[in-house]
Enzyme design. Structure first.
Site, PDB file in Angstrom:
ATOM      1  N   HIS A   1      -0.087   0.862   0.656  1.00  0.00           N
ATOM      2  CA  HIS A   1       1.036   1.237   1.525  1.00  0.00           C
ATOM      3  C   HIS A   1       0.532   2.059   2.718  1.00  0.00           C
ATOM      4  CE1 HIS A   1       5.668   1.886   1.386  1.00  0.00           C
ATOM      5  NE2 HIS A   1       5.238   1.780   2.635  1.00  0.00           N
TER       6      HIS A   1
ATOM      7  N   GLU B   1       5.076   1.765  -7.014  1.00  0.00           N
ATOM      8  CA  GLU B   1       3.990   2.421  -6.294  1.00  0.00           C
ATOM      9  C   GLU B   1       3.802   3.830  -6.844  1.00  0.00           C
ATOM     10  OE1 GLU B   1       4.752   2.216  -2.084  1.00  0.00           O
ATOM     11  OE2 GLU B   1       4.841   0.020  -2.087  1.00  0.00           O
TER      12      GLU B   1
ATOM     13  N   ASP C   1       0.625  -4.880   1.059  1.00  0.00           N
ATOM     14  CA  ASP C   1       0.494  -3.452   1.319  1.00  0.00           C
ATOM     15  C   ASP C   1       1.534  -2.658   0.543  1.00  0.00           C
ATOM     16  OD1 ASP C   1      -0.659  -1.212   2.920  1.00  0.00           O
ATOM     17  OD2 ASP C   1       1.359  -1.111   3.759  1.00  0.00           O
TER      18      ASP C   1
ATOM     19  N   ILE D   1       9.017  -4.938  14.324  1.00  0.00           N
ATOM     20  CA  ILE D   1       7.703  -5.210  13.733  1.00  0.00           C
ATOM     21  C   ILE D   1       7.451  -6.707  13.681  1.00  0.00           C
ATOM     22  CG2 ILE D   1       6.300  -5.002  11.648  1.00  0.00           C
ATOM     23  CD1 ILE D   1       7.655  -2.296  11.145  1.00  0.00           C
TER      24      ILE D   1
END
Length: 324
Positions: A280, A261, A256, A151
């Site tokens: 996310h 979460e 993000d 990535i």
């Protein structure tokens, strides 16, 4: 027929692959830990996303054979417990690389161009916004990448396409990876933080990386620099980040992922006007979701067919031993 618990929804293509192989997908009734534990008895496979699978859930099924992680990060899964029980854990590296890289650049652009604030101004008829709010070009800026795996490398290519100079830091990648990508390798994280106009995190969550960006590291960043995180929330000390953003010590953050979460109600991050948030979703482009679902389902099928899966996280579980 063996059953596979689907902890969180996945693309229909993955479900179809399971069904064609004679594996019945069973959607979990809810994503919380108690509901997952209650649904586990008799499950021979599990596919989970960021909810993971902890020890109580793993031990709730005496016949569990494989845990499929829909994504790269396996930190929400108790791999030690899975390995102890001889349960294979597989993941899907590479399936969402492009989607995450694009979301990273989207966050950088949203900050540089003040997209959320400009949208709000347009909706309220405030066309004087353009005379008051400074916008920035990314071309010519230095884009710093922390972590240079798939990535990070894909993000570097996009940043270069925008005309940015790209610098990177990695403790594991060889010099050749940086040379091939046309990226300047920095000797230390500190050195990268001092020169970058944008700092983008692309690291897994491990004991060595948690809190890698704290108050000290934020103090090294350029005034006005942006911090981006599309990897794991645990990489950043959020209290230190809130303080730096509130004091305008750095220019902004595009996030993000978060330490908790969903983002808790009343989060101080959500109250700041120099932060762009997304829930996310970096790896959730439709194309990436289909690739990821197919890859994780294929590996679950492989385990049941006696084939070694392509991305086995705990290789000590292969070949599987006899089952009671």
């Amino acid at each position: 027929m063996p059953r596979c618990l689907i902890v969180q929804p996945i693309h229909a293509a993955g479900l179809e692959l399971l069904e064609k192989a004679g594996i019945t997908p069973v959607p979990a009734p809810a994503y919380d830990a108690e509901a997952i534990v209650a649904a586990m008895p008799g499950m021979e496979a599990v596919i989970t996303r960021d909810a993971g699978l902890r020890s109580p859930a793993i031990s709730a099924s005496a016949v569990l054979r494989v845990i499929g992680v829909h994504g790269v990060g396996t930190d929400p899964v108790d791999i030690a417990e899975a390995s102890r029980r001889g349960v294979c854990v597989v993941n899907t590296p590479g399936a969402n690389v492009r989607a995450v890289a694009e979301q990273t650049l989207a966050l950088a652009l949203a900050l540089a161009k003040q997209v959320p604030a400009a949208d709000a101004a347009s909706r309220s008829g405030d066309f004087g916004f353009k005379y008051r709010v400074p916008l920035r070009e990314l071309a010519g800026a230095t884009f710093g990448i922390v972590g240079f795996g798939h990535i990070g490398q894909a993000t570097a290519a996009l940043a270069r396409a925008f005309g940015m100079k790209v610098a990177g830091f990695s403790r594991s990648q060889p010099d050749e990876a940086f040379a091939r990508a046309g990226v300047e390798r920095m000797a230390t994280l500190d050195a990268l933080l001092r020169v970058a106009d944008v700092v983008s995190l692309h690291l897994p969550s491990t004991p060595a990386t948690r809190g890698v960006i704290g108050a000290r590291e934020l103090s090294l960043m350029k005034p006005g620099a942006f911090l981006l995180n599309t990897s794991r929330g645990a990489l950043i000390d959020e209290d230190a980040l809130v303080a730096a953003l509130a004091a305008r010590r750095i220019g902004g953050a595009g996030l993000d992922v978060f330490a908790l979460e969903p983002l808790p109600a009343g989060s101080r991050l959500a109250a700041l006007d120099n932060v762009v948030l997304s829930p996310h979703v970096a790896g959730s482009a439709v194309e990436a979701l289909e690739r990821t679902a197919r890859l994780v389902a294929e590996q679950v099928v492989d385990v049941f067919a006696g084939r070694r899966p392509s991305h086995l996280v705990n290789p000590e579980t292969w070949p599987p031993g006899p089952r009671a």
